[in-house]
Enzyme design. Structure first.
Site, short mmCIF file in Angstrom:
data_model
loop_
_atom_site.label_atom_id
_atom_site.label_comp_id
_atom_site.label_asym_id
_atom_site.label_seq_id
_atom_site.Cartn_x
_atom_site.Cartn_y
_atom_site.Cartn_z
N SER A 9 29.50 48.89 79.46
CA SER A 9 28.34 49.30 78.66
C SER A 9 28.53 49.03 77.17
O SER A 9 27.72 49.45 76.35
CB SER A 9 28.04 50.79 78.89
OG SER A 9 29.21 51.57 78.77
N SER B 89 31.90 57.06 78.83
CA SER B 89 31.76 55.92 79.74
C SER B 89 32.85 55.97 80.80
O SER B 89 34.03 55.80 80.50
CB SER B 89 31.85 54.61 78.96
OG SER B 89 32.02 53.50 79.83
N THR C 179 30.26 54.15 91.64
CA THR C 179 30.46 52.71 91.44
C THR C 179 31.50 52.36 90.37
O THR C 179 31.93 51.21 90.29
CB THR C 179 29.14 52.02 91.04
OG1 THR C 179 28.67 52.57 89.81
CG2 THR C 179 28.09 52.19 92.13
N ASN D 8 33.59 53.86 83.32
CA ASN D 8 34.33 52.63 83.55
C ASN D 8 35.25 52.29 82.39
O ASN D 8 36.34 51.76 82.59
CB ASN D 8 33.37 51.47 83.88
CG ASN D 8 32.64 50.95 82.66
OD1 ASN D 8 33.13 50.07 81.97
ND2 ASN D 8 31.46 51.49 82.39
N HIS E 102 22.10 55.15 85.48
CA HIS E 102 22.95 55.96 86.36
C HIS E 102 22.22 56.48 87.58
O HIS E 102 22.85 56.94 88.53
CB HIS E 102 23.55 57.12 85.57
CG HIS E 102 24.13 56.72 84.26
ND1 HIS E 102 23.43 56.81 83.07
CD2 HIS E 102 25.33 56.17 83.95
CE1 HIS E 102 24.18 56.35 82.09
NE2 HIS E 102 25.33 55.96 82.60
N HIS F 97 29.27 63.78 86.36
CA HIS F 97 28.78 62.47 85.92
C HIS F 97 27.36 62.28 86.44
O HIS F 97 27.06 62.60 87.59
CB HIS F 97 29.68 61.35 86.45
CG HIS F 97 29.41 60.02 85.83
ND1 HIS F 97 28.35 59.22 86.22
CD2 HIS F 97 30.03 59.35 84.82
CE1 HIS F 97 28.36 58.12 85.50
NE2 HIS F 97 29.36 58.17 84.64
N GLU G 38 25.71 59.75 87.45
CA GLU G 38 25.59 58.93 88.66
C GLU G 38 25.88 59.77 89.90
O GLU G 38 25.20 59.66 90.93
CB GLU G 38 26.54 57.73 88.61
CG GLU G 38 26.44 56.86 89.86
CD GLU G 38 27.45 55.74 89.93
OE1 GLU G 38 27.81 55.35 91.05
OE2 GLU G 38 27.90 55.26 88.86
#
Length: 319
Positions: A270, A226, A168, A228, A74, A125, A127
């Site tokens: 992931s 997660s 992302t 995504n 991340h 998050h 990231e």
């Protein structure tokens, strides 16, 4: 009852790289290997690496001197990098996904140019924390927006010197709405030359759109933290289908399958394929028969691990 398998699904190049870095470090240097934050957001992967000697920490102060430290996929802030470099570590490896690093560089450039930067992302998050932590120009500023409402309430110093970038792993549809709102409110704002939402996020969301059109229900294999994976489940629900985010086949409820003819199955970037295979086996034990692979975007992107790990791995294999 048939199982439809989304394509592509599961591991992306950045996740493969991050896990490979930890595995290679364990093989070369031996346990314990310290990893700042979960290397990827998947409980199965993290527990597997923990059993093999990886120790996951949140603060650099938790790492003993002389240790091997790895940053997660991340990414981390400039402050965290500085903390790590100030320590007496044996060696430091950065498993930040190269596509996250791309966004870091966009923020760094904005900071150096004195541009105000607006990041579209989810507060809290890792990231997002790492990306915002690339900005250090006190005379300008970096701002986080999560919604169109945030955009409408945002106050900046200079509307003529703005840029934006994104996390992302966002929803493609939601991000389009937010970027449109930014461009409407700040006509001179500059966006990234190439979309910041990564290829894997985009491809998996498109695959779920197609999967949802043909399925009566969708299962998304992925952990609750997660980003995504959550976006995939949300997208299936938007498509009007019942959707469940599951860590493993143990989370499946038999009553979900009542009156279901087609079960759609996908996995976040992931989530390892072994979990998908276990889901298929469990669904078959509950009455599903064949599993059908759907057509989808072929992915052949590979990100290499650090050269030092590649060299040592070759030496070990040859000895």
């Amino acid at each position: 009852m048939k199982i439809l398998l989304a394509n592509p699904r599961g591991f992306c190049a950045g996740v493969y790289r991050a896990i490979s870095i930890v595995e290679s470090a364990l093989k070369i240097y031996g346990p314990p290997i310290y990893v700042r934050h979960e290397v990827v957001h998947n409980r199965y992967v993290v527990e597997d690496l923990r059993k093999r000697g990886a120790i996951f920490i949140e603060h650099i102060s938790q790492v003993p001197d002389g240790s091997v430290l790895i940053f997660s996929a991340h990414g981390v802030s400039q402050a965290v990098k500085a903390q790590a470099k100030a320590r007496q570590l044996k060696i430091l490896f950065d498993a930040t996904c190269p596509l996250v690093t791309k966004v870091h560089m966009e923020v760094l450039r904005a900071s150096r140019k004195g541009q105000e930067a607006i990041l579209i992302g989810h507060a809290g998050h890792p990231e997002v924390e790492g990306t915002m932590g690339q900005y250090d120009n006190a005379s300008a500023g970096v701002y986080l927006v999560e919604s169109v409402e945030d955009v409408n309430q945002l106050k900046v110093k200079d509307e003529n010197n703005l840029c934006f970038m994104t996390q992302t792993t966002l929803s493609v549809d939601d991000t389009l709405e937010i970027t449109s709102a930014l461009q409407k409110r700040f006509p001179k704002i500059i966006g990234p030359r190439k979309d910041d939402i990564c290829y894997a996020t985009t491809n998996r969301q498109q695959a779920v759109r197609e999967l949802s059109e043909k399925s009566d229900m969708v299962l998304v294999v992925g952990s609750k933290n997660s980003s995504n994976s959550n976006r995939l489940a949300e997208l299936a629900k938007r498509m009007g289908k019942p959707a469940y985010l599951i860590d493993s086949d143990a989370d499946i409820h038999a009553d979900w399958l009542k009156n279901i003819k087609y079960i759609g199955v996908t996995a976040g970037a992931s989530a390892p394929d072994v979990l998908v295979q276990k889901v298929i086996i469990t669904l078959q034990s509950l009455g599903a028969d064949e599993s059908i692979e759907m057509m989808g975007q072929e992915e052949n992107i590979v990100f290499e691990i650090p050269k030092q790990l590649r060299i040592h791995a070759t030496e070990i294999s040859c000895s």
